[in-house]
Design a protein around this motif. Structure first.
Motif, PDB file in Angstrom:
ATOM      1  N   ASP A 212       0.837  -1.190   0.000  1.00 49.69           N
ATOM      2  CA  ASP A 212       0.000   0.000   0.000  1.00 49.69           C
ATOM      3  C   ASP A 212       0.880   1.251   0.000  1.00 49.69           C
ATOM      4  O   ASP A 212       1.802   1.378   0.811  1.00 49.69           O
ATOM      5  CB  ASP A 212      -0.934   0.002   1.205  1.00 49.69           C
ATOM      6  N   VAL A 213       0.600   2.170  -0.884  1.00 48.19           N
ATOM      7  CA  VAL A 213       1.417   3.370  -1.066  1.00 48.19           C
ATOM      8  C   VAL A 213       1.412   4.227   0.194  1.00 48.19           C
ATOM      9  O   VAL A 213       2.425   4.852   0.533  1.00 48.19           O
ATOM     10  CB  VAL A 213       0.915   4.179  -2.280  1.00 48.19           C
ATOM     11  N   GLN A 214       0.301   4.243   0.918  1.00 48.73           N
ATOM     12  CA  GLN A 214       0.212   5.086   2.120  1.00 48.73           C
ATOM     13  C   GLN A 214       1.274   4.695   3.147  1.00 48.73           C
ATOM     14  O   GLN A 214       1.826   5.562   3.836  1.00 48.73           O
ATOM     15  CB  GLN A 214      -1.185   4.959   2.741  1.00 48.73           C
ATOM     16  N   PHE A 215       1.566   3.405   3.259  1.00 46.15           N
ATOM     17  CA  PHE A 215       2.588   2.945   4.208  1.00 46.15           C
ATOM     18  C   PHE A 215       3.918   3.634   3.928  1.00 46.15           C
ATOM     19  O   PHE A 215       4.600   4.111   4.848  1.00 46.15           O
ATOM     20  CB  PHE A 215       2.750   1.426   4.108  1.00 46.15           C
ATOM     21  N   TYR A 216       4.317   3.706   2.662  1.00 50.50           N
ATOM     22  CA  TYR A 216       5.608   4.292   2.296  1.00 50.50           C
ATOM     23  C   TYR A 216       5.593   5.807   2.497  1.00 50.50           C
ATOM     24  O   TYR A 216       6.595   6.394   2.932  1.00 50.50           O
ATOM     25  CB  TYR A 216       5.953   3.923   0.855  1.00 50.50           C
ATOM     26  N   ALA A 217       4.475   6.439   2.200  1.00 52.73           N
ATOM     27  CA  ALA A 217       4.368   7.878   2.438  1.00 52.73           C
ATOM     28  C   ALA A 217       4.522   8.186   3.928  1.00 52.73           C
ATOM     29  O   ALA A 217       5.213   9.137   4.314  1.00 52.73           O
ATOM     30  CB  ALA A 217       3.023   8.392   1.920  1.00 52.73           C
ATOM     31  N   ASP A 218       3.900   7.351   4.770  1.00 51.91           N
ATOM     32  CA  ASP A 218       4.002   7.545   6.215  1.00 51.91           C
ATOM     33  C   ASP A 218       5.438   7.373   6.695  1.00 51.91           C
ATOM     34  O   ASP A 218       5.910   8.116   7.579  1.00 51.91           O
ATOM     35  CB  ASP A 218       3.095   6.556   6.948  1.00 51.91           C
ATOM     36  N   GLN A 219       6.150   6.408   6.141  1.00 51.18           N
ATOM     37  CA  GLN A 219       7.531   6.157   6.544  1.00 51.18           C
ATOM     38  C   GLN A 219       8.443   7.336   6.202  1.00 51.18           C
ATOM     39  O   GLN A 219       9.436   7.586   6.893  1.00 51.18           O
ATOM     40  CB  GLN A 219       8.057   4.893   5.854  1.00 51.18           C
ATOM     41  N   ILE A 220       8.115   8.057   5.123  1.00 50.68           N
ATOM     42  CA  ILE A 220       8.940   9.189   4.685  1.00 50.68           C
ATOM     43  C   ILE A 220       8.416  10.507   5.265  1.00 50.68           C
ATOM     44  O   ILE A 220       9.026  11.561   5.106  1.00 50.68           O
ATOM     45  CB  ILE A 220       8.991   9.239   3.138  1.00 50.68           C
ATOM     46  N   PHE A 221       7.251  10.441   5.940  1.00 51.90           N
ATOM     47  CA  PHE A 221       6.639  11.612   6.574  1.00 51.90           C
ATOM     48  C   PHE A 221       6.205  12.661   5.548  1.00 51.90           C
ATOM     49  O   PHE A 221       6.420  13.859   5.721  1.00 51.90           O
ATOM     50  CB  PHE A 221       7.589  12.238   7.608  1.00 51.90           C
ATOM     51  N   ILE A 222       5.607  12.171   4.464  1.00 49.35           N
ATOM     52  CA  ILE A 222       5.003  13.068   3.476  1.00 49.35           C
ATOM     53  C   ILE A 222       3.633  12.514   3.120  1.00 49.35           C
ATOM     54  O   ILE A 222       3.300  11.385   3.484  1.00 49.35           O
ATOM     55  CB  ILE A 222       5.871  13.191   2.191  1.00 49.35           C
ATOM     56  N   THR A 223       2.841  13.315   2.407  1.00 49.75           N
ATOM     57  CA  THR A 223       1.515  12.843   2.014  1.00 49.75           C
ATOM     58  C   THR A 223       1.631  11.864   0.847  1.00 49.75           C
ATOM     59  O   THR A 223       2.621  11.853   0.111  1.00 49.75           O
ATOM     60  CB  THR A 223       0.622  14.009   1.587  1.00 49.75           C
ATOM     61  N   ARG A 224       0.596  11.064   0.699  1.00 53.80           N
ATOM     62  CA  ARG A 224       0.572  10.120  -0.428  1.00 53.80           C
ATOM     63  C   ARG A 224       0.597  10.866  -1.754  1.00 53.80           C
ATOM     64  O   ARG A 224       1.265  10.439  -2.706  1.00 53.80           O
ATOM     65  CB  ARG A 224      -0.682   9.245  -0.331  1.00 53.80           C
ATOM     66  N   THR A 225      -0.098  11.981  -1.830  1.00 56.97           N
ATOM     67  CA  THR A 225      -0.122  12.767  -3.065  1.00 56.97           C
ATOM     68  C   THR A 225       1.265  13.284  -3.416  1.00 56.97           C
ATOM     69  O   THR A 225       1.702  13.218  -4.571  1.00 56.97           O
ATOM     70  CB  THR A 225      -1.090  13.952  -2.918  1.00 56.97           C
ATOM     71  N   HIS A 226       1.983  13.793  -2.410  1.00 52.55           N
ATOM     72  CA  HIS A 226       3.344  14.294  -2.626  1.00 52.55           C
ATOM     73  C   HIS A 226       4.262  13.163  -3.086  1.00 52.55           C
ATOM     74  O   HIS A 226       5.063  13.331  -4.008  1.00 52.55           O
ATOM     75  CB  HIS A 226       3.871  14.920  -1.337  1.00 52.55           C
ATOM     76  N   LEU A 227       4.147  12.007  -2.449  1.00 60.61           N
ATOM     77  CA  LEU A 227       4.982  10.869  -2.828  1.00 60.61           C
ATOM     78  C   LEU A 227       4.698  10.448  -4.268  1.00 60.61           C
ATOM     79  O   LEU A 227       5.630  10.234  -5.055  1.00 60.61           O
ATOM     80  CB  LEU A 227       4.716   9.685  -1.886  1.00 60.61           C
ATOM     81  N   THR A 228       3.437  10.348  -4.615  1.00 66.40           N
ATOM     82  CA  THR A 228       3.073   9.918  -5.966  1.00 66.40           C
ATOM     83  C   THR A 228       3.594  10.889  -7.014  1.00 66.40           C
ATOM     84  O   THR A 228       4.178  10.491  -8.032  1.00 66.40           O
ATOM     85  CB  THR A 228       1.543   9.798  -6.090  1.00 66.40           C
ATOM     86  N   ARG A 229       3.426  12.179  -6.773  1.00 61.91           N
ATOM     87  CA  ARG A 229       3.902  13.189  -7.720  1.00 61.91           C
ATOM     88  C   ARG A 229       5.418  13.137  -7.872  1.00 61.91           C
ATOM     89  O   ARG A 229       5.958  13.199  -8.979  1.00 61.91           O
ATOM     90  CB  ARG A 229       3.467  14.581  -7.253  1.00 61.91           C
ATOM     91  N   THR A 230       6.113  12.987  -6.739  1.00 55.53           N
ATOM     92  CA  THR A 230       7.576  12.960  -6.767  1.00 55.53           C
ATOM     93  C   THR A 230       8.102  11.739  -7.505  1.00 55.53           C
ATOM     94  O   THR A 230       9.010  11.835  -8.341  1.00 55.53           O
ATOM     95  CB  THR A 230       8.139  12.964  -5.333  1.00 55.53           C
ATOM     96  N   ILE A 231       7.536  10.583  -7.207  1.00 56.22           N
ATOM     97  CA  ILE A 231       7.998   9.345  -7.840  1.00 56.22           C
ATOM     98  C   ILE A 231       7.745   9.382  -9.340  1.00 56.22           C
ATOM     99  O   ILE A 231       8.578   8.933 -10.144  1.00 56.22           O
ATOM    100  CB  ILE A 231       7.309   8.125  -7.202  1.00 56.22           C
ATOM    101  N   LYS A 232       6.637   9.935  -9.753  1.00 56.01           N
ATOM    102  CA  LYS A 232       6.350  10.055 -11.185  1.00 56.01           C
ATOM    103  C   LYS A 232       7.374  10.947 -11.884  1.00 56.01           C
ATOM    104  O   LYS A 232       7.800  10.683 -13.001  1.00 56.01           O
ATOM    105  CB  LYS A 232       4.935  10.610 -11.397  1.00 56.01           C
ATOM    106  N   GLU A 233       7.772  12.029 -11.206  1.00 56.59           N
ATOM    107  CA  GLU A 233       8.741  12.948 -11.801  1.00 56.59           C
ATOM    108  C   GLU A 233      10.114  12.293 -11.965  1.00 56.59           C
ATOM    109  O   GLU A 233      10.799  12.500 -12.959  1.00 56.59           O
ATOM    110  CB  GLU A 233       8.863  14.206 -10.944  1.00 56.59           C
ATOM    111  N   VAL A 234      10.515  11.508 -10.975  1.00 55.95           N
ATOM    112  CA  VAL A 234      11.860  10.924 -10.998  1.00 55.95           C
ATOM    113  C   VAL A 234      11.919   9.652 -11.829  1.00 55.95           C
ATOM    114  O   VAL A 234      12.814   9.469 -12.655  1.00 55.95           O
ATOM    115  CB  VAL A 234      12.347  10.642  -9.560  1.00 55.95           C
ATOM    116  N   TYR A 235      10.966   8.735 -11.619  1.00 55.77           N
ATOM    117  CA  TYR A 235      11.039   7.418 -12.251  1.00 55.77           C
ATOM    118  C   TYR A 235      10.079   7.237 -13.418  1.00 55.77           C
ATOM    119  O   TYR A 235      10.109   6.197 -14.087  1.00 55.77           O
ATOM    120  CB  TYR A 235      10.758   6.333 -11.213  1.00 55.77           C
TER     121      TYR A 235
END
Length: 299
Positions: A212-235
């Motif tokens: 679940d993506v939310q688990f990873y967002a929580d581990q990095i202390f950012i929102t799921r939306t921020h994580l998704t946007r960032t990962i799309k930009e990089v990878y």
């Protein structure tokens, strides 16, 4: 349940290459065009060490976990323990050098910037390939050669361990310093790449049990939306795709081993049942696990 996934140790790598070494925590290898037949293409593997891969001639195309990278002459990449590494293509004129360093040895290098910071500096370039200048290439290849000399029992000297440690420190400083020179061009993207690297490392640790993506967002202390946007930009993929690609990479490793049943592979990857695993695998690859295994046997 003991993991079915093969992980190659430095000692095994030394044995494969018929090498006897003084220091089993490091290994420096050279691959020339004459050695290319020994490389198994499209065969995912893991190496239980930090490693540097430097292409000195030709081209090498790799798949590292979920990311395909293409290296050419003077390119170097830093790899983590247990990255899934797959050689996809190697040009007939390719040559490259590699340095493998055990995790414990790496953390005890006592770099002035400390090992963790050194790793973070290098890993911030993980999603890219670091192309070195001629001077840096010369320094690093000379250092690799010196490490090989010092690790040969025929050349044993009383202070070989201290000398090896000093040379590896020099290599790390050379790469970290070279990257810092380029940092002006990376400042705007450093934060998002840092998030991407942390996400990649977390996926490597938890992909079997946490999808679940939310688990990873929580581990990095950012929102799921921020994580998704960032990962799309990089990878250029969303987090869910990356987690699923990691699972598929592991599944392919296991399916290469005919001694493992489909049910064992399913259990290793923590799927609820075989139909669920089959549906997932077919959706991602176009083949059922059995059909994929048959295609390997007939290739």
């Amino acid at each position: 349940m003991e993991s079915l996934i093969p992980i190659y140790t430095l000692e095994q790598f030394a044995e494969f290459n018929n090498l006897t070494v003084l220091n089993k925590d490091i290994l420096s290898l050279v691959c020339t065009p004459d050695d290319l037949d020994a490389i198994d293409l499209n065969y995912p593997m893991k190496i239980s060490s930090f490693s540097l891969l430097l292409v000195t001639n030709g081209k090498v195309r790799l798949n590292i976990d979920f990311q395909e990278v293409a290296l050419q002459q003077n390119d170097i990449i830093f790899l983590y323990p247990n990255n899934v590494i797959e050689f996809l293509e190697v040009s007939t004129d390719a040559s490259f050098e590699s340095l493998f360093i055990s995790g414990e040895y790496f953390t005890n290098l006592n770099l002035q910037m400390n090992s963790k910071d050194a790793l973070e500096i290098l890993s911030s370039n993980y999603s890219k390939i670091l192309s070195l200048c001629t001077n840096s290439i010369g320094h690093i290849t000379t250092s690799f050669e010196r490490l090989r000399f010092l690790n040969n029992p025929a050349n044993e000297t009383i202070f070989y361990k201290e000398m090896q440690k000093g040379i590896i420190n020099l290599i790390m400083y050379e790469l970290a310093g070279y990257l810092q020179k380029q940092q002006n061009n990376l400042l705007k993207t450093y934060r998002k790449e840092d998030i991407a690297i942390r996400f990649a490392n977390l996926v490597g640790q938890h992909y079997q049990t946490r999808r679940d993506v939310q688990f990873y967002a929580d581990q990095i202390f950012i929102t799921r939306t921020h994580l998704t946007r960032t990962i799309k930009e990089v990878y250029l993929k969303n987090p869910k795709q990356i987690i699923e690609d990691k699972i598929i990479s592991e599944a392919k490793i296991l399916l290469l081993k005919s001694e493992y049943s489909i049910n064992q592979v399913m259990m290793e990857l923590k799927f609820e049942d075989q139909p669920t695993f089959t549906k997932f695998f077919k959706k991602k690859t176009g083949f059922s696990p059995n059909a994929y295994r048959r295609s390997l046997a007939s290739a």
